[in-house]
Motif scaffolding. Sequence first.
Motif, PDB file in Angstrom:
ATOM      1  N   ALA A  74     -28.142 -34.745 -13.164  1.00 31.54           N
ATOM      2  CA  ALA A  74     -26.836 -35.217 -13.609  1.00 31.54           C
ATOM      3  C   ALA A  74     -25.902 -35.481 -12.425  1.00 31.54           C
ATOM      4  O   ALA A  74     -24.980 -36.293 -12.520  1.00 31.54           O
ATOM      5  CB  ALA A  74     -26.203 -34.204 -14.556  1.00 31.54           C
ATOM      6  N   LYS A  75     -26.169 -34.794 -11.332  1.00 31.20           N
ATOM      7  CA  LYS A  75     -25.325 -34.945 -10.132  1.00 31.20           C
ATOM      8  C   LYS A  75     -26.020 -35.736  -9.025  1.00 31.20           C
ATOM      9  O   LYS A  75     -25.476 -35.886  -7.933  1.00 31.20           O
ATOM     10  CB  LYS A  75     -24.929 -33.562  -9.596  1.00 31.20           C
ATOM     11  N   ASN A  76     -27.230 -36.214  -9.297  1.00 32.07           N
ATOM     12  CA  ASN A  76     -27.997 -36.952  -8.283  1.00 32.07           C
ATOM     13  C   ASN A  76     -28.105 -36.169  -6.982  1.00 32.07           C
ATOM     14  O   ASN A  76     -27.943 -36.721  -5.880  1.00 32.07           O
ATOM     15  CB  ASN A  76     -27.367 -38.317  -8.005  1.00 32.07           C
ATOM     16  N   THR A  77     -28.383 -34.897  -7.107  1.00 34.60           N
ATOM     17  CA  THR A  77     -28.386 -34.014  -5.938  1.00 34.60           C
ATOM     18  C   THR A  77     -29.615 -33.112  -5.938  1.00 34.60           C
ATOM     19  O   THR A  77     -30.016 -32.607  -6.985  1.00 34.60           O
ATOM     20  CB  THR A  77     -27.112 -33.155  -5.911  1.00 34.60           C
ATOM     21  N   VAL A  78     -30.169 -32.938  -4.768  1.00 33.15           N
ATOM     22  CA  VAL A  78     -31.266 -31.983  -4.563  1.00 33.15           C
ATOM     23  C   VAL A  78     -30.770 -30.914  -3.595  1.00 33.15           C
ATOM     24  O   VAL A  78     -29.968 -31.201  -2.698  1.00 33.15           O
ATOM     25  CB  VAL A  78     -32.533 -32.693  -4.035  1.00 33.15           C
ATOM     26  N   TYR A  79     -31.256 -29.707  -3.809  1.00 30.47           N
ATOM     27  CA  TYR A  79     -30.799 -28.564  -3.022  1.00 30.47           C
ATOM     28  C   TYR A  79     -31.979 -27.877  -2.340  1.00 30.47           C
ATOM     29  O   TYR A  79     -33.118 -27.953  -2.808  1.00 30.47           O
ATOM     30  CB  TYR A  79     -30.101 -27.544  -3.922  1.00 30.47           C
TER      31      TYR A  79
END
Length: 123
Positions: A74-79
């Motif tokens: 949903a945030k287009n983010t990878v951690y």
Amino acid sequence: VQLQASGGGLEQAGGSLRLSCAASGLTFSNYYMGWFRQAPGKEREFVAAISWSGDITMYTDSVKGRFIISRDNAKNTVYLQMNSLKPEDTAVYFCAADRLWGNRWSRGEIASWGQGTLVTVSS
């Protein structure tokens, strides 16, 4: 495809850092995402990767049990949550994206790369 990594810094051995990589210009949920690193004087190496839905992950042996890769579609983010850091984790960490899975990740044959973020672990 643009990948913007952040979250690097200086940490003591045994500490934790969380890297983030914000992606744009792609349908994020269609891409496998991952992290690589390059230490001074060494070749770039694979660290971790995660599947579209996040249900499949893979890690290089040296970070298993210490690092956790995750994603928020949903945030287009990878951690990359990095725990129990060691001085040998010191490197520039790069975010990567590809529509294909498999051995290409361990070989670093990835379609899209972000700029790096520096992680320094002091002893």
